[in-house]
Design an enzyme around this catalytic site. Sequence first.
Site, PDB file in Angstrom:
ATOM      1  N   GLY A  26       0.643  -1.296   0.107  1.00  0.00           N
ATOM      2  CA  GLY A  26      -0.044  -0.060  -0.193  1.00  0.00           C
ATOM      3  C   GLY A  26       0.752   1.317  -0.121  1.00  0.00           C
ATOM      4  O   GLY A  26       1.963   1.096   0.182  1.00  0.00           O
ATOM      5  N   THR A  28       0.952   4.063   2.159  1.00  0.00           N
ATOM      6  CA  THR A  28       1.360   4.271   3.240  1.00  0.00           C
ATOM      7  C   THR A  28       2.665   3.634   3.480  1.00  0.00           C
ATOM      8  O   THR A  28       3.643   4.324   3.947  1.00  0.00           O
ATOM      9  CB  THR A  28       0.478   4.278   4.596  1.00  0.00           C
ATOM     10  OG1 THR A  28      -0.808   4.969   4.032  1.00  0.00           O
ATOM     11  CG2 THR A  28       0.928   5.040   5.911  1.00  0.00           C
ATOM     12  N   ASP A  80      -8.575  -3.454   4.832  1.00  0.00           N
ATOM     13  CA  ASP A  80      -9.654  -2.953   4.048  1.00  0.00           C
ATOM     14  C   ASP A  80     -10.440  -2.379   5.084  1.00  0.00           C
ATOM     15  O   ASP A  80     -11.347  -1.309   4.974  1.00  0.00           O
ATOM     16  CB  ASP A  80     -10.313  -3.959   3.074  1.00  0.00           C
ATOM     17  CG  ASP A  80      -9.856  -4.237   1.809  1.00  0.00           C
ATOM     18  OD1 ASP A  80      -9.149  -3.303   1.390  1.00  0.00           O
ATOM     19  OD2 ASP A  80      -9.294  -5.432   1.918  1.00  0.00           O
ATOM     20  N   LYS A  90      -9.038  -7.949   5.312  1.00  0.00           N
ATOM     21  CA  LYS A  90      -8.154  -7.780   4.285  1.00  0.00           C
ATOM     22  C   LYS A  90      -8.686  -8.385   3.038  1.00  0.00           C
ATOM     23  O   LYS A  90      -9.322  -9.639   3.260  1.00  0.00           O
ATOM     24  CB  LYS A  90      -6.715  -8.348   4.540  1.00  0.00           C
ATOM     25  CG  LYS A  90      -5.910  -7.687   5.802  1.00  0.00           C
ATOM     26  CD  LYS A  90      -4.744  -8.239   6.236  1.00  0.00           C
ATOM     27  CE  LYS A  90      -3.704  -7.889   5.021  1.00  0.00           C
ATOM     28  NZ  LYS A  90      -3.512  -6.472   5.234  1.00  0.00           N
ATOM     29  N   GLY A  92      -7.789  -7.626  -0.893  1.00  0.00           N
ATOM     30  CA  GLY A  92      -7.341  -7.483  -2.188  1.00  0.00           C
ATOM     31  C   GLY A  92      -6.253  -8.360  -2.782  1.00  0.00           C
ATOM     32  O   GLY A  92      -6.149  -8.546  -3.939  1.00  0.00           O
ATOM     33  N   GLY A  93      -5.097  -8.127  -1.913  1.00  0.00           N
ATOM     34  CA  GLY A  93      -3.988  -8.682  -2.446  1.00  0.00           C
ATOM     35  C   GLY A  93      -3.615 -10.056  -2.486  1.00  0.00           C
ATOM     36  O   GLY A  93      -2.783 -10.562  -3.179  1.00  0.00           O
ATOM     37  N   GLU A  99       1.011 -12.456   5.320  1.00  0.00           N
ATOM     38  CA  GLU A  99       0.912 -11.068   6.040  1.00  0.00           C
ATOM     39  C   GLU A  99       0.613 -11.601   7.538  1.00  0.00           C
ATOM     40  O   GLU A  99       1.263 -10.994   8.341  1.00  0.00           O
ATOM     41  CB  GLU A  99      -0.272 -10.427   5.496  1.00  0.00           C
ATOM     42  CG  GLU A  99       0.108  -9.604   4.496  1.00  0.00           C
ATOM     43  CD  GLU A  99      -1.145  -8.890   3.795  1.00  0.00           C
ATOM     44  OE1 GLU A  99      -0.739  -7.752   3.233  1.00  0.00           O
ATOM     45  OE2 GLU A  99      -2.220  -9.288   3.826  1.00  0.00           O
ATOM     46  N   LYS A 117     -11.930   3.424   6.822  1.00  0.00           N
ATOM     47  CA  LYS A 117     -11.668   2.088   6.834  1.00  0.00           C
ATOM     48  C   LYS A 117     -12.140   1.742   8.374  1.00  0.00           C
ATOM     49  O   LYS A 117     -11.632   0.476   8.828  1.00  0.00           O
ATOM     50  CB  LYS A 117     -10.218   1.638   6.487  1.00  0.00           C
ATOM     51  CG  LYS A 117      -9.981   1.743   5.026  1.00  0.00           C
ATOM     52  CD  LYS A 117      -8.615   1.378   4.807  1.00  0.00           C
ATOM     53  CE  LYS A 117      -8.491   1.612   3.285  1.00  0.00           C
ATOM     54  NZ  LYS A 117      -7.195   1.107   2.775  1.00  0.00           N
TER      55      LYS A 117
END
Length: 228
Positions: A26, A28, A80, A90, A92-93, A99, A117
């Site tokens: 991401g 950030t 998310d 979470k 999308g990835g 993780e 979020k």
Amino acid sequence: MSAKKRCAQKALTLIPDHSVIGLGGGQTVSYLVDDLASSGLDVQVVTPSMNTAWHCKEAGLQVLPTWMVDHVDAAFDGCDEVDYDYNALKSGGAIHTDEKIIASMADRYIVLVDPGKVSETLSFRHPVVLEVIQEAYSIVLRRVKELGGRPEVRRSKNKDGFLRSDHGNLILDVQFPQPDDISALDWELNHIYGVVDTSLVVGLINGVMIAKENEVVWMDQGGKEHVI
């Protein structure tokens, strides 16, 4: 300065010198990589994200393979959705298994998010993602339907066939109605044979940093916020 850059600068202050750091993906986190590279801190990085790993390499940071590490001093990631009880979702990835491996090794696992979020309880407007061993595909499909889910195997946009995780497994997106007990749903899903892991994050988060327009706040469990 953007809110996400400001959040990355605040996250940098939580990173000890001579440490192993976990980084997700991401924007950030990307800013945090740049800040780490110019900070002078002696750190090594583990990450499940190829984009983050490549960015670290270009920035001159040392990246270790996760399998060589059994302890992480601090890990930073996005999500998310996150709620006041420090549950997160979470989607999308499709790298949630790796993780969560990193999160489980970390003394502190901190998610970096924008205000949109955060909610009192997870809304489940995003699907719960399951990493599934191929041989278990049909039984997992049946079991998640019995639990009230609407599953859909994720397809590849760039080749004919299904999208697969970095471990060669199928990715199943499951839309659930908001459950009464998030921990119970996570337990049920993780105890289906053939499910490697879910994208629900329960019992792993130690802190939430929220990048607001003009300030960064720390959210305690229970939803109380403090400007940092």
